[in-house]
Design an enzyme around this catalytic site. Structure first.
Site, mmCIF file in Angstrom:
data_model
loop_
_atom_site.group_PDB
_atom_site.id
_atom_site.type_symbol
_atom_site.label_atom_id
_atom_site.label_comp_id
_atom_site.label_asym_id
_atom_site.label_seq_id
_atom_site.Cartn_x
_atom_site.Cartn_y
_atom_site.Cartn_z
ATOM 1 N N ASP A 250 0.851 -1.198 0.000
ATOM 2 C CA ASP A 250 0.000 0.000 0.000
ATOM 3 C C ASP A 250 0.875 1.231 0.000
ATOM 4 O O ASP A 250 2.059 1.163 0.285
ATOM 5 C CB ASP A 250 -0.826 0.037 1.290
ATOM 6 C CG ASP A 250 -1.849 -1.070 1.327
ATOM 7 O OD1 ASP A 250 -2.197 -1.555 0.260
ATOM 8 O OD2 ASP A 250 -2.267 -1.432 2.438
ATOM 9 N N LYS A 272 -3.622 4.036 -3.514
ATOM 10 C CA LYS A 272 -4.097 5.189 -4.274
ATOM 11 C C LYS A 272 -2.990 6.236 -4.327
ATOM 12 O O LYS A 272 -2.342 6.507 -3.327
ATOM 13 C CB LYS A 272 -5.305 5.828 -3.590
ATOM 14 C CG LYS A 272 -6.478 4.921 -3.450
ATOM 15 C CD LYS A 272 -7.619 5.678 -2.772
ATOM 16 C CE LYS A 272 -8.766 4.767 -2.411
ATOM 17 N NZ LYS A 272 -8.492 3.849 -1.297
ATOM 18 N N MET A 385 -8.074 6.901 10.568
ATOM 19 C CA MET A 385 -8.658 7.564 9.395
ATOM 20 C C MET A 385 -9.675 8.624 9.817
ATOM 21 O O MET A 385 -10.727 8.770 9.194
ATOM 22 C CB MET A 385 -9.343 6.535 8.475
ATOM 23 C CG MET A 385 -8.365 5.516 7.928
ATOM 24 S SD MET A 385 -9.149 4.199 6.998
ATOM 25 C CE MET A 385 -9.734 3.125 8.292
HETATM 26 N N1 SAH Z 1 -3.670 -1.400 9.285
HETATM 27 C C1 SAH Z 1 -3.238 -0.110 9.769
HETATM 28 C C2 SAH Z 1 -4.321 0.934 9.673
HETATM 29 C C3 SAH Z 1 -4.734 1.253 8.266
HETATM 30 S S1 SAH Z 1 -5.954 2.498 8.190
HETATM 31 C C4 SAH Z 1 -2.738 -0.249 11.201
HETATM 32 O O1 SAH Z 1 -2.910 -1.295 11.823
HETATM 33 O O2 SAH Z 1 -2.134 0.705 11.702
HETATM 34 C C5 SAH Z 1 -4.985 3.945 7.906
HETATM 35 C C6 SAH Z 1 -4.974 4.829 9.107
HETATM 36 O O3 SAH Z 1 -4.081 4.312 10.072
HETATM 37 C C7 SAH Z 1 -4.495 6.230 8.861
HETATM 38 O O4 SAH Z 1 -5.528 7.038 8.352
HETATM 39 C C8 SAH Z 1 -4.083 6.666 10.243
HETATM 40 O O5 SAH Z 1 -5.209 7.005 11.013
HETATM 41 C C9 SAH Z 1 -3.523 5.379 10.819
HETATM 42 N N2 SAH Z 1 -2.064 5.312 10.709
HETATM 43 C C10 SAH Z 1 -1.349 4.388 10.064
HETATM 44 N N3 SAH Z 1 -0.021 4.612 10.207
HETATM 45 C C11 SAH Z 1 0.080 5.697 10.993
HETATM 46 C C12 SAH Z 1 1.179 6.429 11.526
HETATM 47 N N4 SAH Z 1 2.443 6.088 11.280
HETATM 48 N N5 SAH Z 1 0.922 7.514 12.307
HETATM 49 C C13 SAH Z 1 -0.341 7.878 12.575
HETATM 50 N N6 SAH Z 1 -1.406 7.214 12.091
HETATM 51 C C14 SAH Z 1 -1.199 6.139 11.314
#
Ligand code: SAH
Length: 470
Positions: A250, A272, A385
């Protein structure tokens, strides 16, 4: 990259060395090991060099440097303290387009000499781009400790069969797997131990089996890449990144983590891009199935944990339906990564007896969450998100009874060197967030526990005074 690493063939090629002291002796030793023919220019030489001259291993001219000494050379190395001489040789060499190194004078050098681990034919060169030679030396010591001295023997052994294996196993990917099996298995063990006859026999046997194996079904590993800091990968994720044929990732996966994958693994970005829609979930599923059916070991790499707001469940279903073997490797989810980097305890004996992960994404134009449940007291709420819908989230939580003074933290690019934090309250977070212009992935944490961390952490405390208490 500061300098481009190449391995220059110096066998029987002429190299000019200027200087006759200790430093010159060290460089001469290395150049001789590479088979260079050395022309030495020096007024006087130390005993060690005098011996090489007496043994006719190097040619010596006992006078000052002349520009013409560079004629026909492939390299020039200056190991003299005489600064005027250093500058003269450097200038003359550059004018001829000849690579030149002046010991400890990067500004006068067109190439540097790396720290070297020599297990010929295996050679490892280490450079810090001149930033910290002492660090390069330390790294060399560590690599030397970790690398068996017989590794050179193993490489020479493999070389004997290279042509035959190339002719027998057609596909590069199958060839690479074959060699992996050789080096990691019994053949490698035998060759390292010096039992070449048994190693040859074993390799031929393995080659026979491999040739007759039917094309096999591949596999998909659904791997969590963690929140961004490459040190937060699991060992298993790291090993898979090193062995995968294809990496399907991704946009959320950080470049630092992709850099840890095997160089020649195929990389497919299915996220995307700005202005482009990216692949649909169905298209991604189909792609994964096709790659595995083609015999590939596929790493499906997702930010954080693959099963937390990552649509990993849908991919597993599609793969299982298609009869493709799947393995899930968990990753550190953003909530845990951000909690760690800000030292916010997600649960606390007095302040938070539960912690909820929710998504702030819109569905049918609204954020459809169970607000009553989220607005419970003594609970930490983490919203993924949610940056875009933050005003709705804050308003609903207050409507359902959370005090306007409840602390909120937004963490952008958590755990990476680009991490930014905004700390405020439910009442003030919308304005603070707008001012901060957060563009990267942002996590929202809400609850009394944020206040606890603020009280401890002077850095976040500044943000608190800007945001809290309005
Ligand atoms: N599978 C991922 C989440 C995917 S959804 C997980 O377990 O972390 C994507 C969202 O994850 C983003 O919009 C944000 O809210 C959060 N996110 C992912 N990486 C991040 C990071 N390094 N810092 C802050 N938020 C993060």
């Amino acid at each position: 990259m500061q300098g481009f690493p190449i391995f220059l063939s110096l066998q029987d090629r002429p190299v000019l060395v200027v200087g006759g002291g200790e430093a010159a002796a060290r460089k001469i030793g290395l150049l001789l090991a590479a088979g260079a023919r050395i022309n030495l220019i020096a007024d006087t030489v130390i005993g060690e060099i005098a011996q090489l001259i007496a043994d006719a291993r190097i040619a010596w001219t006992g006078r000052g440097f002349d520009d013409d000494d560079l004629a026909g050379m492939v390299l020039a190395v200056v190991a003299s303290d005489d600064e005027a001489l250093q500058a003269r040789v450097s200038h003359a060499a550059r004018q001829r387009g000849l690579p030149v190194n002046v010991v400890d004078r990067p500004a006068l050098s067109s190439f540097i000499m790396p720290a070297i681990v020599d297990r010929s034919p295996v050679t490892i060169a280490i450079s810090t781009g001149g930033a910290a030679p002492a660090l390069a030396r330390r790294l060399r010591a560590e690599i030397e400790r970790a690398m068996p001295s017989a590794i050179g023997r193993l490489a020479r052994f493999a070389e004997i069969f290279r042509g035959q294996v190339g002719r027998t196993i057609e596909r590069p990917r199958d060839r690479r797997r074959f060699w992996d099996r050789v080096f990691a298995g019994r053949v490698g063990e035998l060759a390292l131990a010096g039992d070449e006859i048994a190693a040859r026999r074993e390799l031929i046997r393995l080659l026979d089996t491999t040739r007759n194996e039917p094309a096999s079904m591949g596999m998909v590993h659904l791997v969590g890449a963690g929140p961004g800091d490459p040190d937060l990968l699991t060992m298993k994720a790291y090993r898979l990144l090193q062995s995968a044929d294809v990496i399907v990732h991704d946009r959320l996966v950080s470049p630092e983590i992709l850099a840890m994958a095997r160089r020649d693994a195929e990389r497919v970005c299915v996220g995307k891009r700005r202005g482009e829609p990216g692949l649909s979930q169905e298209e991604i599923n189909a792609r994964l199935v096709a790659l595995a059916r083609d015999g590939n070991s596929v790493v499906r790499l997702k930010g954080g944990d693959p099963l937390v707001f990552g649509r990993g469940g849908e991919e597993i279903e599609a793969l299982v339906r298609a009869g493709v073997p799947v393995e899930v490797v968990p990753g550190i989810t953003a909530a845990l990564g951000c909690a760690a980097s800000t030292a916010v305890p997600l649960t606390h004996r007095d302040h938070a007896q539960s912690c909820v992960f929710a998504t702030g994404q819109l569905r049918d134009g609204t954020v459809a969450l169970d607000w009553r449940m989220l607005a419970r007291p003594r609970q930490t709420v983490v919203i993924y998100m949610g940056a875009g819908t933050l005003p709705i989230i804050a308003a609903r939580l207050m409507e359902h009874g959370l005090p306007a003074t409840t602390p909120v933290a937004l963490i952008e690019n958590g755990t990476t060197s680009r991490e930014r934090r905004v700390v405020a309250t439910l009442a003030t977070i919308e304005r603070q967030a707008m001012e901060a212009r957060l563009h990267g992935p942002t996590l929202c944490m809400i609850g009394e526990v944020i206040g606890l961390a603020l009280a401890r952490d002077p850095e976040v405390h500044e943000a608190e005074t800007a945001g809290l208490g309005h």
